[in-house]
Each structure stands twice: as structure tokens, then as C-alpha cells.
Scaffold this motif. Sequence first.
Motif, PDB file in Angstrom:
ATOM      1  N   ASP A  61      -3.491 -14.986  37.784  1.00  0.00           N
ATOM      2  CA  ASP A  61      -3.127 -13.561  37.762  1.00  0.00           C
ATOM      3  C   ASP A  61      -1.614 -13.455  37.913  1.00  0.00           C
ATOM      4  O   ASP A  61      -1.043 -13.915  38.915  1.00  0.00           O
ATOM      5  N   HIS A  62      -0.990 -12.853  36.935  1.00  0.00           N
ATOM      6  CA  HIS A  62       0.476 -12.777  36.953  1.00  0.00           C
ATOM      7  C   HIS A  62       0.924 -11.370  36.609  1.00  0.00           C
ATOM      8  O   HIS A  62       0.444 -10.758  35.641  1.00  0.00           O
ATOM      9  N   SER A  63       1.858 -10.892  37.386  1.00  0.00           N
ATOM     10  CA  SER A  63       2.489  -9.598  37.104  1.00  0.00           C
ATOM     11  C   SER A  63       3.995  -9.817  37.119  1.00  0.00           C
ATOM     12  O   SER A  63       4.535 -10.471  38.014  1.00  0.00           O
ATOM     13  N   GLY A  64       4.675  -9.294  36.162  1.00  0.00           N
ATOM     14  CA  GLY A  64       6.119  -9.491  36.079  1.00  0.00           C
ATOM     15  C   GLY A  64       6.519  -9.994  34.716  1.00  0.00           C
ATOM     16  O   GLY A  64       5.881  -9.681  33.695  1.00  0.00           O
ATOM     17  N   ASP A  65       7.591 -10.792  34.721  1.00  0.00           N
ATOM     18  CA  ASP A  65       8.149 -11.293  33.467  1.00  0.00           C
ATOM     19  C   ASP A  65       7.144 -12.205  32.769  1.00  0.00           C
ATOM     20  O   ASP A  65       6.661 -13.174  33.365  1.00  0.00           O
ATOM     21  N   PRO A  66       6.789 -11.926  31.498  1.00  0.00           N
ATOM     22  CA  PRO A  66       5.852 -12.811  30.790  1.00  0.00           C
ATOM     23  C   PRO A  66       6.344 -14.249  30.688  1.00  0.00           C
ATOM     24  O   PRO A  66       5.544 -15.184  30.691  1.00  0.00           O
ATOM     25  N   ALA A  67       7.676 -14.446  30.602  1.00  0.00           N
ATOM     26  CA  ALA A  67       8.197 -15.816  30.505  1.00  0.00           C
ATOM     27  C   ALA A  67       7.854 -16.619  31.760  1.00  0.00           C
ATOM     28  O   ALA A  67       7.524 -17.810  31.684  1.00  0.00           O
ATOM     29  N   GLU A  68       7.926 -15.966  32.904  1.00  0.00           N
ATOM     30  CA  GLU A  68       7.554 -16.659  34.142  1.00  0.00           C
ATOM     31  C   GLU A  68       6.069 -16.990  34.157  1.00  0.00           C
ATOM     32  O   GLU A  68       5.650 -18.056  34.628  1.00  0.00           O
ATOM     33  N   GLY A  69       5.267 -16.074  33.646  1.00  0.00           N
ATOM     34  CA  GLY A  69       3.835 -16.331  33.582  1.00  0.00           C
ATOM     35  C   GLY A  69       3.502 -17.493  32.661  1.00  0.00           C
ATOM     36  O   GLY A  69       2.623 -18.318  32.962  1.00  0.00           O
ATOM     37  N   VAL A  70       4.218 -17.573  31.535  1.00  0.00           N
ATOM     38  CA  VAL A  70       3.980 -18.692  30.620  1.00  0.00           C
ATOM     39  C   VAL A  70       4.398 -20.005  31.276  1.00  0.00           C
ATOM     40  O   VAL A  70       3.716 -21.031  31.125  1.00  0.00           O
ATOM     41  N   TYR A  71       5.506 -19.994  32.006  1.00  0.00           N
ATOM     42  CA  TYR A  71       5.939 -21.214  32.691  1.00  0.00           C
ATOM     43  C   TYR A  71       4.920 -21.628  33.753  1.00  0.00           C
ATOM     44  O   TYR A  71       4.605 -22.818  33.903  1.00  0.00           O
ATOM     45  N   LYS A  72       4.386 -20.653  34.463  1.00  0.00           N
ATOM     46  CA  LYS A  72       3.350 -20.958  35.452  1.00  0.00           C
ATOM     47  C   LYS A  72       2.112 -21.544  34.768  1.00  0.00           C
ATOM     48  O   LYS A  72       1.483 -22.487  35.275  1.00  0.00           O
ATOM     49  N   THR A  73       1.785 -21.004  33.596  1.00  0.00           N
ATOM     50  CA  THR A  73       0.649 -21.553  32.833  1.00  0.00           C
ATOM     51  C   THR A  73       0.926 -22.989  32.419  1.00  0.00           C
ATOM     52  O   THR A  73       0.039 -23.855  32.485  1.00  0.00           O
ATOM     53  N   PHE A  74       2.161 -23.252  31.990  1.00  0.00           N
ATOM     54  CA  PHE A  74       2.529 -24.612  31.588  1.00  0.00           C
ATOM     55  C   PHE A  74       2.358 -25.597  32.744  1.00  0.00           C
ATOM     56  O   PHE A  74       1.845 -26.713  32.562  1.00  0.00           O
ATOM     57  N   LEU A  75       2.771 -25.212  33.941  1.00  0.00           N
ATOM     58  CA  LEU A  75       2.631 -26.104  35.096  1.00  0.00           C
ATOM     59  C   LEU A  75       1.158 -26.401  35.378  1.00  0.00           C
ATOM     60  O   LEU A  75       0.794 -27.545  35.679  1.00  0.00           O
ATOM     61  N   HIS A  76       0.301 -25.377  35.271  1.00  0.00           N
ATOM     62  CA  HIS A  76      -1.126 -25.607  35.482  1.00  0.00           C
ATOM     63  C   HIS A  76      -1.701 -26.520  34.395  1.00  0.00           C
ATOM     64  O   HIS A  76      -2.509 -27.414  34.688  1.00  0.00           O
ATOM     65  N   VAL A  77      -1.288 -26.293  33.147  1.00  0.00           N
ATOM     66  CA  VAL A  77      -1.795 -27.116  32.051  1.00  0.00           C
ATOM     67  C   VAL A  77      -1.359 -28.574  32.243  1.00  0.00           C
ATOM     68  O   VAL A  77      -2.149 -29.513  32.045  1.00  0.00           O
ATOM     69  N   GLU A  78      -0.118 -28.779  32.628  1.00  0.00           N
ATOM     70  CA  GLU A  78       0.376 -30.140  32.854  1.00  0.00           C
ATOM     71  C   GLU A  78      -0.427 -30.841  33.941  1.00  0.00           C
ATOM     72  O   GLU A  78      -0.817 -32.005  33.807  1.00  0.00           O
ATOM     73  N   LYS A  79      -0.712 -30.122  35.009  1.00  0.00           N
ATOM     74  CA  LYS A  79      -1.488 -30.708  36.105  1.00  0.00           C
ATOM     75  C   LYS A  79      -2.917 -31.015  35.669  1.00  0.00           C
ATOM     76  O   LYS A  79      -3.488 -32.062  36.009  1.00  0.00           O
ATOM     77  N   ILE A  80      -3.513 -30.104  34.895  1.00  0.00           N
ATOM     78  CA  ILE A  80      -4.883 -30.324  34.421  1.00  0.00           C
ATOM     79  C   ILE A  80      -4.947 -31.548  33.516  1.00  0.00           C
ATOM     80  O   ILE A  80      -5.866 -32.375  33.624  1.00  0.00           O
TER      81      ILE A  80
END
Length: 1324
Positions: free
Chosen positions: A422-441
Motif C-alpha cells: 500500500d503506497h500513497s505519495g510519489d508513484p516513483a517512490e512506490g515503483v522503487y519500493k516495488t522493485f526492492l520487494h521484487v528483488e528480494k522475492i
Amino acid sequence: MGTASSLVSPAGGEVIEDTYGAGGGEACEIPVEVKPKARLLRSSFRRGAGAAGPGSLPRGAGGGLLGASFKSTGSAVPELEYAAAEYERLKKEYDIFRVSKNQELLSMGRREAKLDTENKRLRAELQALQKTYQKILREKESALEAKYQAMERAATFERDRDKVKRQFKIFRETKENEIQDLLRAKRELESKLQRLQAQGIQVFDPGDSDSDDNCTDVTAVGTQCEYWPGGVLGSEPSMGSIMQLQQSFRGPEFAHSSIDVEGPFANVNRDDWDVAVASLLQVTPLFSHSLWSNTVRCYLIYTDETQPEVELFLKDYSPKLKRMCETMGYFFYTLYFPIDADNLTIRKWEMEKSSLVILFVHLTLPSLLLEDCEEAFLRNPEGKPRLIYHRLEDGRVSSQSVQHLIDQVSDLNKTSKAKVIDHSGDPAEGVYKTFLHVEKIIKQDILGLEMSDLESQDLGSEDPVPEEDGFGDVLWDIHDEQEQMDAAQQASHSAQELGFDKYYQRLNDLVAAPAPIPPLLVSGGPGSGKSLLLSKWIQVQQQSSPSTLILSHFVGRPLSASAESSLIIKRMTLKLMQHSWSASALTLDPAKLLEEFPRWLEKLSARHQGSVLLVIDSVDQVQQVEKHMKWLLDPLPVNVRVIVSVNVETCPPAWRLWPTLHLDPLNPKDAQSIILAECQSAGTQLSKEQEKKLEPHCRSATTCNPLYVTLFSRMVSRAGRTGDLDGTFDQCCECQDTISLYRLVLRTVQGTLGSDADKELMTQILCLVNVSHNGVSESELMELHPGTSWVTLASLIHTLHNMPLLAFGCGLLKFQHLQAWEAVRVEYMQCPAIVSSYRQKLINYFTVQLSQGRVTWRAADELPWLLQQQGSKQELHDCLLNLFVSQNLYKRGHFAELLSYWQFVGKDKSAMATEYFDALKQYEKKCDGTENLVCLADLYETLGRFLKDLGLLGQAVVPLQRSLELRETALDPDHPSVARALHQLAGVYVQGKKFGHAEQLYKQALEMAETAFGADHPLVARELEALVTLYQKQNRYEQAEHFRKKSFKIRQKATKRKGNLYGFALLRRRALQLEELTLGKDTPENARTLNELGVLYYLQNNLDTADQFLRRSLEMRERLLGPDHPDCAQSLNNLAALCHERQQLGKAAELYERALDIRKRALAPDHPSLAYTVKHLAILYKKMGKLDKAVPLYELAVEIRQKSFGAKHPSVATALVNLAVLHSQMKKHIEALPLYERALKIYEDSLGRMHPRVGETLKNLAVLSYEEGDFEKATELYKRAMEIKDAETSLLGGKAPSQQSSSGDTPSVKMAHSPNMLLPQGQR
């Protein structure tokens, strides 16, 4: 000379004028001796006669008669006529003579040529006879020399035999008193032991050791030590002490583990991680393709609201993930479909293949995507990772469909393993957060790696810490192994049963047949089902005979990597090394590798507790098969069986005498029924007329071919769905062989494509795959055709996969069958120029990659091979001088392939080394910085190892020394990488017999490894093992044994702590994946998975976690199947093994008894599972001292094995030995003796007189004879056992010293604490 118009008068010498013509000629005097020619004379007479006619002048007036200068004019005419006739006669004779002589000359010329030819032939024969004579003479001399040597050896043998006889006679006459003294000492030790036990003092029991029960060392009372202390003063042991060398009864067990045989890990010892990994790879069909594929597929679902986030993810983060995966040798794809794409079947297929699905959602979720989301997140039985990126916005609430989906996913979070961001704010930050989760997965869940390991190093840079090499210096290519896993999976796939049961029995008979037996030849035409038969039978064999070790190799199309003979031999040798738990170095020289493979096969056969089965499919496609598979013609070890499949037309002549199992075409009725069943399952119904037409069509051998039948049914089923059944059916019936039917498939599929661009794309894909070495990846196709969308590519590949034309293998698109490859060649590429153009297209693509610095395993695999096929020697030469391409090939073990490329460009070994040296010098000038220097050092090390494998030891020293210098300069002098460089340099010195230099370098490397990693690290064991090999080559066996023991202790500790790094990583990954599969509903399949998960944790020595999963499995099975189901007995058996491991013997006995009771009632009397439960319960009773309860179980085990295998099978002999050991422990020697003798006879008949099992049984018989007082027989038996033991030691690693203490003064108390210390490694 004058002219013929003036003649000299014979009377007065006056000139007679010739009045013929206008005037006289010039007056000349003609010599008398020259006679005029007859022609001139006749013309003169004619002229004179004409002048004397009417109107002519008188004879004396005016002109005179021509020729009037002769003496007698009247006699001149006859003479001239006679001369003319004579002249004519002579002329004719001359002509006849000349013709006859010419003919004689021609005849003589022909005769001379003939004689010359005959002379040459005779000279050639003479030379050949001289050579043959010289050869025979040399052979005679060699034979005489061999004869004299044999006579000398025979004389030496006779002398040695007489010497041994004399020594034995002296021993027998002089050592009886010593034997009596030893017996008194034995009785005194027994009394002391009884007093100590009466006082309550703890006494060592061999049964409490950590060793597995498969060794079952049952020492006789009072003889718990390996050796008697006979030589305390350092003297050589006497024959009397040798008599007592090992008074132990050994009862070998077949199974390595007490885990149930029905599990996939029944043939696994807890300390043998490599065998665990091999067993794990054999059960990969239990997992879906995405769980063990080398491809990471990330499927994106998005809405119009989140399209900017998806574009940002694809632009900035997808390339980073791709580089990360490529660094670890994995493909990475990011797939997405447009929102309005109407292709649910293809999207579902892509989601099934995908490793990770990500949903980007904001406020709304269109109904078109709702089904995709439910398929991905709610129907996820395999528990694959899922991720939802939910962008929130202040003051706005997500739609009901979005919130309902997130709530459902949250409720099923434990089973679906989905995460919500769940992300609210800058979409670029949300995409970066998604990238970190994907990398970990990807790192943790998909690849099964530990984050701590990954955080300690940068995946994009060179790892400064030397990798732990599970096989010493062996170079392993994981891609080859994954390709074989894919090939085995693909070969075993069949929609319909083809009636192979009748062939299974023949294959089973081969395995059970007594040795020696040649390989079994499985023959048949192309597409006859050989690969399918072998893969199916292997699966059946793994389930029914878990003690059988099966090594298989499936050869693909010709000229592919799977058909490279040296790679096949290397892979099979590595498999043998895995199961031998050996860390020996493996040469990459093809010739030496071919020599070593039979030795490794014999070595494993001597160690393995069961049969060894080698299966090679399509062996006739192997390059130079008769040369590289000549070991098949040699006698095989007694417990080794080999099965090879070939096409009838291409079978080597030397193999045609082997026993053959020929696959006949399908029965016409069976072929027709398969087509009808396939059509019915696809919802297609043939008319009566079509069924009647099908019956005569399925009568020929080609139309009853299994592949033809499968392809025919696919075409008709597809036509039924598209509405063109009648036309397609008629066209199929016109095709009389598989290739023509495949060509019809190509034309049909291409005809269904909508645009010319799609048709051209299909042609391009098929032709590129056809000309490639090992296939083409999807990402490569996208880069080769940049305008192609994932929708178009996925749709086309889905169609070609179903037809069946293409398949996925090791992340690459390949042809499913060789006939499909041939059909594409015939249909699209008959012109050589077309083939060349497609090769050039791939060459240009990979060349651009190299120019950009992207040297991947794909570029190294494809580009040199394509250049070789194209005949571009200069371009291939330039490619090989790209140091990173050559390094990639060599490090993955493609040594022979790299060597063949250099041979193709016309360079020998020395020229090759010079070229590499020059290229490295040029590269070194451009290097600056620590990272580049380390990379340069690795290149120098690779070159040194490559030259060492080539046998250029002198030239190999220089690059290895340079590598050492660079590492010492760029890194710390005590860095582990420096130790690795020292190790490699020492290996060259060992090979060059410079043992002093090698010893110093090995000791330096050992010191560095101990400083960097500690004394118990596996890299320390690696250096110790290198020193062991070095000392053995110098015959310094005492020092070698010292380091061998240290190395073994380190390996044992490391194995119990973590296991082999590669094996442990795989096991951990599979454990995580299995755990995901068990979080769903209670089903028998999940109960089985829980059981396998318990086994995996047992192998990792995590007994508490293993106990939890095994109990969960038992509870679920009792609830679903009932307490008396055989599956419950399996769980009980495994729980009992766990309790046995924890020394909870009473509890283990109770569980074993319950399992035995269930299996007695549910299974056949000769079922393997019943036999194993009987065996383990008997072992447990024996360990608890309940020998009376153990005896009937061992007797039952003998009966079961006799029913299962026959009275003369080695397994029966093993059960007999176990029973005899028990009787020996109970002092019932009379009952034990016939059991031992019967077991010995079976072992000798089935395994050979020099097999280790024979030696063990002889040793037990020797101890039994000694206990009975028959010392002479005991000595004879023991000597023979030691001969077998020495032969086994020589086979397993060179000539080793005697197993007794080198100094002879080892006290018995020490040996009592380590009863297995001096057993062979494979028996510990």
C-alpha cells in the motif's frame, strides 16, 4: 646438276639441245655415274617418238633424238623398263617391310609398357612383403621378449610362493603358543570387562557410534579393538597379530538410510549430500516447471490508472533485474499484455509459466482483468510468489472490486504467499519500493538464496572470495544439467498410453540378469517412441527399485551441445564422482577423460550398495560415437547395466550383435483408437466415412509410427475446433510419413495467421531456431525483431508449442522432435544461401553483444559455433581471442569444444598459447584499478589451467605465476584468492613431478586457508586432500594418511553442519518450495509433500522441524485415508527412523511395529516396503539387545528377498549375512556357518570373486573359523580377504598402505573408541 632438258652425249661429250619448247636450256655436263630417274626417261622417249612421226625432220638433221647419248639406243628401252619394274617391286617390298616393322615397334612398345606396369606392381608387392616381414619380425621379437618376461615373472612367483609356504609353515609351527597367550589375554579382558560393567562403569559400545547401521560392525566379545597391540616396540606385526587383525562380523545393509524406501531419498545417507542432490533432481517431476527452471518470468497486470508506474518499472528497474539474473546464469523476462487483449488462454498459459505475478492497481479494476487476477492470486495451488502494488490517494476510496480482491488475498495470505504494498505519495517512490520487494522475492523465494550471502557481495562484480568447489578443480556447467532435466521431462510427456508395458518387462529382465551382460540396444525408427519408453521406464524403476542408481542422458539433435561426446562423458563422470563423494580433480582432456570414465564406473560399482544403470538415449546422434563410446564394447562391472537407444538405420555395425529390444510400430487398431480418443478429448467427432477412411490409412509402418499418430490426432483435433475438419483430414491422409505431415502442420499454422508480418515472423523464428546451436531465447527473438509485441510472440509460440513443433529447454526454444527440425529445413531452407543468411543474422546479433561488453554464456555458446559452421575462420579467430568468451567456455567445462575451434582455424597448441599470451599482454596494458587487476588475474589463471589441461606444463607455469603476482599486488598477500592461485600453480608442479615446489606451495595455501576461514573450513580440507595426493605420489603413505584423516574429519563436520554448498542450497530451495505446497487444503498429495519435507529437513539435520512435518503428514493421512492405509505406514516408518536417530529406541520400536503390522496386512509378502520395515525393526532389536526378537525378522527378510529377486540375487546374500551375524553374536556358530557359505557362493557367482562383498564375507568366515579353533582355515580365509581388500584399495585411489597402524604401537583403547576409523570411505 643440270635440268632434265639437256643431257650429255656419251660419244663426244657434246651437248644435245632439246628442241621441245621455245628454246634450249642452259648447257650443263651431267656426271656419268648418276642415272636419270625412270620417269624422266619415259618422258624423253615419248618426246623422241613424237618427233619421228610424219612431217618430222630426218634423223640427222636439225634436232636429234633425246637420249641419243646412250651407247645402244636399241637396248636402252628394255633395261629402263626392267629398272622401272624392279624399282616398283622394291618399293612395294620396302613399303611392306616398313609397315611390318612399324607394327613390330608398336607391339614391342605395348609389351614394354605392360612389362613396366607389371614390374611396378611386383616392386610394390615386394616392398609390402618387406614391411610385413619387418613387422612380423618385430612382433616375434616382442613376443619373445614378453615370453621371457612372463617366464621370469613365473619364476619369481614360484620363488615367492615357496617363500610364503615356508614362512607359513614356520608360523604354524612356532606361533601356537602365542595364540594360546592371546586367548588367555582375551579371557582376562572379558573378565575385566564384566567386572567393570558390574561396577556400573560406562563401556564403549560400537552400536552407539554415529555410523549408519548399514555397516553393522558387531564385534566379538572381548575384541572391540580393530587391532591387537602386537608391535609396541615398533616391530613389524607378526602373523599371530594379523590373525586378530579385525575380529568383527560385518553385516552390510542395502539401504543407506532408515528413511522409507517409498520416498525419493531412500538411497541417501545423511552425510552424503551429493547423492541427496542427485536424488532430488530425480524427483523434479513433483514440481512445476517454473520451480526448477533457470528462467525468471515476471508477469505484469496493470490498469489504465497505473500504466505510468508500469512504464517506469519497465524502463528503470526491469534492466537491473535482468542484469542481476544474467549474472547468476538465469534468464529474466518481464511479460505484459494490453488491457483489451482478447486472448485469455494465452494469458493463462503465460501466468502458469511465470515465477512471479505483479498487479499494479489504483482505484478501479476492469472486469476484463478480474478473471486474470483471480487466476493469478486466488487460484495459485503451487504457492508461487505474488505481489500487489496498491496506490492509495487521500480522499478517494478504491472500488469494491479492488478492495474485495485485496481482502481475499489477505485472507489467503498464508497459502498464496502474496504481498500487498500500500503506497500513497510519489508513484516513483512506490515503483522503487516495488522493485526492492521484487528483488528480494527473486533472490529468496525463487532462487532460494540467503540474503546474508547476497549482501556480503555485489552480484554485478567479481567475487573476491574463492568459491567452494564441490569437486576440487572440476568445472561444472549447471546449464547442461538443467538441459538434461528439461529433456527428461519433455521425453516423458505423453497424452495417451502407447502400450509400453510389454517392453518394461524386457528392460526389467536386463537389470535382473546375471553378469556379465553387454549393453541392451533399444532400436526403432525415427519417432517410434524410444525416448518416451526410456523416460517412463526410468520413472517406474526409481519408484520400484530405489537402491538402483540411474544415470541418464538424452541426446538432442545432431551438432547440439547435448550430442557433444566429450561433454556427455564429462557429465556422466561428474555424476559418478557425486555418488562416490569424491573431491578428486577431473581432467578435461577428451582422450584422458575417455580413459578415466570406465575407472570411475568401476570405482562406484565397487562402493554402491545396489545396481548402477546407465541410460543414453539417441546415442547414434553423438558425434564420433564409435570412437568416444568404445568403452561400451569392454566388459562392464558386475552390477552395472547399460541401455542405449539408436535408430535402426544409423546403428554402428559393431553394436548390432548386442541384445536388442526393437520397438515395432503401433498396432493399426491401437493407432486408430489413439487418434479417436485424442479427438474425443478435444471435442472433435469424426464421421463414419472418416473413420472408415482412417482404418486403411493406419496400416503402414510409417502411419502407425507413434509420433505420426500423435501429430495426426493434434492436427485433426485442431481442425475440429477451427471448423475445417473435412479438408484437414483429407490432407493429413495424403501425408504418408512424419516429415510430410510436419510440413502440412507448418503450412496450416502459417495459413491461420492474419497478416504477412506474422507469417514472416513465424518463418523467422523457426529458421533461427533451426540454425542455432542450442536454441534461441524469447528475449533474443524480441531483440532480433524489435517491432514485435509480447502478445504476438506469446500467441505464436503457444501455437507452435501445442502442435507440437517447439518446446522450452533450459530457457531456450528448441524443436520438440528431430523430424520437426528436418521438416523446417525442407520447407523453408533448401537453399544453402538461406541457411547461411540466418546464421549470419545470429552472428551479427551476438557480435553486437560482444562489442557492448556483454559476454554471457549464450554468446559463448552460440557465436563460435555459428562462425565455425559458416566457415569464417578469421572471424572465429577474433572471437576466440576475446578472452572472456574463451574463459566462459573453459570455466563451464567446454574444453573439447574450445579446442576444436582452435583446430578449425589451423592453430596447434603452441600457437594457441602464443596467441592467448599476446592477447593478455594487450589487455593488461588497458587495465587499471584493483577490480580490473583481479579480473586480469582470473584471466591468467584460466589460461594457465587451460594450458595445463593441454599438457603444456612449461607454458602453464608463466600465466599462473603472473596470476599469483597480480593477486598479491591488487589484494592482500594473505587473501584467499592468493591461496587459490598457489593451489593452481602447485597442481602444475605436481603434474610435472616437481614435488618439492608443489609441497611448499600447498603448505602456503593451507596456512592461508586456515588463517582466513578457520581450521574446519572445506577449503582447508581441499588443500589437505591435495597434500594427500602429493604424498601418495611420493610413496609417503604415513604422512598422506595423517592428512587424509584430518581432511575426512573436516568434511564430516562440514557435512553435518551444512553440507555441500551446492547441494545444501538446492535442498534449502526445494524445502521452501515444498513448504509452500503444503499450506493449502488437506489432501493426500499435501500429506505426501509433508512427508518429503520432513525427509528434507532430516537430511539437513534439523530433526525438530523434521519431526513436526512427519507428524503432520501422519495425522493428515490417518484422517484422510484411515489408520490402516499403507501411506500411514510410511509416515510411521519415517517417524521411527527419527526416534532411532534421537536414541529413543523404545518409541522407535513401537512405531516400527505399527508400520510392520499395517504393511503385513496391506501389502504383498514380497513387497519392498515390507522388507525394509522388517530390516529396520530387526536392526533396532539387535541394537536393543533383543536378539531373540530380531532372529525371526531377519529370517523373514531372507524369505522376502528370495521371493522378490530369486535365490541367487546379491540382495539375498546380504540378508543371509545379516542373519549369520546375528547367530554369531548369539554364539550359534553351527547355524551361522552354512549361512555364510551360502552367501559367499551367491556373491562369488553374481558379483565376482574379487568383489568387496566377497572379501567381507570371507573375513567373517575367518573370524568364525578362528572362534571354532580352525586356525589354518581362518588364516587362509583371512589372507584371501586381505587380497581382495588390497585390490579394492588400489582401485579406489592408488596403492595405499596396509590398514593397520603404521607404527604398530597403537593401543587397543584408542581403537576401541573408533571402530570404523580404518574402514574404506564408502563404508563409513
